[in-house]
Design a protein around this motif. Structure first.
Motif, short mmCIF file in Angstrom:
data_model
loop_
_atom_site.label_atom_id
_atom_site.label_comp_id
_atom_site.label_asym_id
_atom_site.label_seq_id
_atom_site.Cartn_x
_atom_site.Cartn_y
_atom_site.Cartn_z
N ASP A 194 0.82 -1.20 0.00
CA ASP A 194 0.00 0.00 0.00
C ASP A 194 0.86 1.26 0.00
N THR A 196 2.32 1.92 -3.34
CA THR A 196 1.31 2.47 -4.23
C THR A 196 1.13 3.95 -3.97
N ARG A 197 1.07 4.29 -2.67
CA ARG A 197 0.85 5.67 -2.30
C ARG A 197 1.92 6.59 -2.87
N ARG A 235 -7.70 9.33 -6.25
CA ARG A 235 -8.69 8.36 -5.79
C ARG A 235 -8.02 7.19 -5.07
N LEU A 236 -6.90 6.72 -5.65
CA LEU A 236 -6.33 5.47 -5.18
C LEU A 236 -5.37 5.63 -4.02
N ASP A 240 -15.97 1.32 -9.17
CA ASP A 240 -15.20 0.97 -7.98
C ASP A 240 -13.74 0.78 -8.38
N ARG A 249 -10.94 1.12 -6.79
CA ARG A 249 -10.01 0.42 -5.89
C ARG A 249 -10.09 -1.09 -6.11
N THR A 250 -11.32 -1.62 -6.08
CA THR A 250 -11.47 -3.06 -6.26
C THR A 250 -10.94 -3.49 -7.63
N SER A 272 -8.74 -2.07 -9.59
CA SER A 272 -7.29 -1.99 -9.78
C SER A 272 -6.58 -3.02 -8.89
N GLU A 273 -7.11 -3.26 -7.68
CA GLU A 273 -6.47 -4.26 -6.83
C GLU A 273 -6.60 -5.65 -7.44
#
Lengths: 278, 295
Positions: free
Chosen positions: A3, A6-7, B109-110, B194, B196-197, B199-200
């Motif tokens: 995470d 990514t950030r 957003r991410l 959505d 986030r979902t 891209s994850e």
């Protein structure tokens, strides 16, 4: 760990936009500021003082006056039109008015001026058909320009206010009626207070639109109506004395200050209206 | 109008009251009349200029009917050149504004929500600051450039920016002017999926970030990107202030220039350009409606 990687990466994806904005928007704005306070190479407020005197002041006040008038008239008329559309039972009418508003709110600039000149100008179709010329009608003045500015302002107000009017719940009206409120009382104590932020927000947008309009005014009235945008353009295209270019920058700064002050009213209002209209 | 409305409405109420009033919860019928008045007045105000402009363009000198003005558009000198210039500028602006805004919006957003206020301010300022003041700044930069930068490579850049064949400086200015609209439509488009979902999931399946952006996010944002592009194109095709003050002959400037000698043709082009904007926005809103009903 994933995470945080990514950030840090995603921050870089926003960098090009920010760098672009700083260079392409920031540099001209800094130069504007610098030029305003420079006269013949030295630091001075002479440009700013000059921009607030005589014909320049008249133009600035003229712009504020027409923008305020357009904002208030457009705000009121646009709200009535929006309410007429919202309460209508004809879905097609609503769709048509909203689509037309979307188009007309963007109908500015030179084509708008020419459409009105063809309609109500000296040899316009309506002018000649009704013989308005003999009655001293002229489109090329303050009121003519107001009439033309309303053409894109009213649709903009409709677009701004319709969501707010949609948010006025029928239950509120029913509750007011059950408590014995008249229509007038409903609007006085419920409708208008809830709508006020949206209405004022629309008025601010209209003010901004009319205040910064240049193309329509240039194509329609030239310099017969004193407006600050026309003065700035004249100064920049060299239609004034040499050495007065920086006055154009000072006038621009005046404009930014006025627009900024008006916008500063808008932002908190928008937040307040968002609370009720969900 | 205020004194007239209640009288008329009482008549209407007494006529229709028995059947209709209870069904509508006993609501008074008053709105009917003022609504009609408002709609008729609005229709007159908004339709007359459009109709009159059209009449103006087809009116021949001997009171006959003629579509000559529309034919003359295409044969008028530098019509094609200025239109092509505006279209080219529009295309370049669209590409640049999407390239800059899309990654930034996705990033906010991410992974970097703290950048959102910054982005909001950057993408709102061009709305607050009147375009003409921005142009005043640009023209000053372009005027000062040669004095201060004559001996540096920047000088060449400043010259290249103002190439009359394809003035890059206009593209840069238009990107700034288009930012608020592009940002808003892309941000709204992204909010509807959505991210986030998606891209994850793609990342877990081993996709690289560029791959995620190109093959997962962009295909989901087609309508938002289309709307950003349309709004940008409409803005560039109608933009007058910047081009005029920097002396480039784009399409609106051409219309303005020929209005002196060929009034009918200039009005014909105005009507024509309104029609084009109308079609663009209709296409846009119907695409949006399709998207909504599809999802």
């Amino acid at each position: 760990m994933h995470d945080s990687r990514t950030r840090s990466k995603s921050r870089w994806a926003a960098a090009p936009l920010l760098v672009f904005a700083v260079i392409v928007f920031g540099v001209p704005m800094l130069v504007l500021l610098g030029g305003t306070f420079t006269k013949e190479g030295t630091l001075s407020t002479a440009n700013l003082t000059e921009s607030l005197q005589g014909a320049y002041l008249t133009a600035l006040l003229g712009s504020v006056k027409i923008s305020a008038l357009v904002a208030v008239l457009g705000g009121v008329l646009g709200t009535f039109l929006a309410q007429a559309v919202v309460t209508s039972r004809f879905r097609a009418l609503r769709e048509a008015v909203l689509t037309a508003s979307g188009v007309l709110a963007n109908f500015g600039g030179v084509p708008l001026a020419f459409a009105w000149i063809a309609t109500l100008g000296n040899s316009g179709v309506v002018t000649t058909t009704l013989g308005l010329g003999q009655h001293g009608w002229s489109l090329y003045n303050f009121w003519g320009l107001t009439l033309v500015y309303l053409y894109f302002s009213i649709p903009l107000q409709v677009l701004t206010v319709v969501p707010a009017l949609d948010g006025l719940r029928p239950q509120w009206r029913e509750a007011a009626q059950n408590n014995g409120a008249s229509t007038w009382q409903f609007w006085r104590y419920v409708g208008i207070p809830v709508l006020t932020p949206a209405l004022l927000g629309g008025v601010v947008l209209l003010f901004g639109g009319a205040f910064s309009a240049y193309a329509t005014a240039q194509a329609m009235v030239g310099s017969t109506v004193p407006l600050v945008t026309l003065k700035i353009a004249d100064a920049l295209t060299g239609n004034v004395l040499i050495g007065h270019e920086n006055v154009a920058l000072a006038l621009s700064l005046d404009m930014i200050v006025v627009a900024g002050l008006v916008m500063a009213v808008y932002l908190p209002l928008q937040r307040r209206s968002a609370r009720w209209l969900r | 109008m205020a004194s007239l409305t209640p009288q008329v409405s009482t008549q209407v109420t007494t006529q229709v009251a028995p059947g209709a009033a209870p069904a509508r919860g006993g609501r008074p019928r008053r709105p009917r009349v003022w609504r009609g008045v408002v709609l008729v007045l609005a229709a007159v105000y908004f339709l007359v200029p459009l109709i009159a402009s059209f009449v103006f363009t087809v009116k021949a000198p001997d009171q006959g009917f003629s579509l000559d003005a529309y034919g003359q558009i295409f044969s008028a000198e530098s019509f094609g050149g200025s239109l092509l210039l505006s279209l080219g500028l529009g295309l370049a602006t669209i590409v640049l504004v999407l390239l800059l805004t899309l990654p930034a919006v996705v990033a906010v957003r991410l992974g970097a929500p703290r950048l959102r206020p910054v982005l909001e301010v950057v993408c709102t300022l061009p709305l607050v600051v009147p375009p003409i003041t921005f142009v005043a700044g640009i023209s000053t930069v372009l005027r000062w450039g040669p004095d201060y930068l004559a001996s540096t490579p920047f000088y060449q850049t400043i010259i290249a920016l103002q190439n009359p064949g394809f003035p890059v400086v206009l593209v840069l200015a238009y990107v700034v002017l288009a930012l608020p609209f592009a940002y808003r439509s892309l941000d709204a488009g992204l909010g509807a999926i959505d991210v986030r979902t998606l891209s994850e999931a793609a990342r877990n399946l081993g996709a690289s970030w560029p791959h995620v952006l190109l093959r997962v996010i962009i295909p989901n944002m087609r309508s938002a990107m289309a709307s950003a592009s349309f709004l940008t194109l409409a803005l560039v095709l109608g933009e007058f202030t910047t081009a005029r003050l920097l002396s480039f002959e784009t399409f609106p400037n051409w219309i303005y220039r020929i209005s002196g000698s060929q009034a009918q043709v200039s009005v014909a082009v105005s009507v024509f350009s309104l029609l084009i904007t109308w079609l663009l926005l209709l296409a846009l809103s119907s695409a949006g409606a399709r998207q909504r009903s599809g999802s």
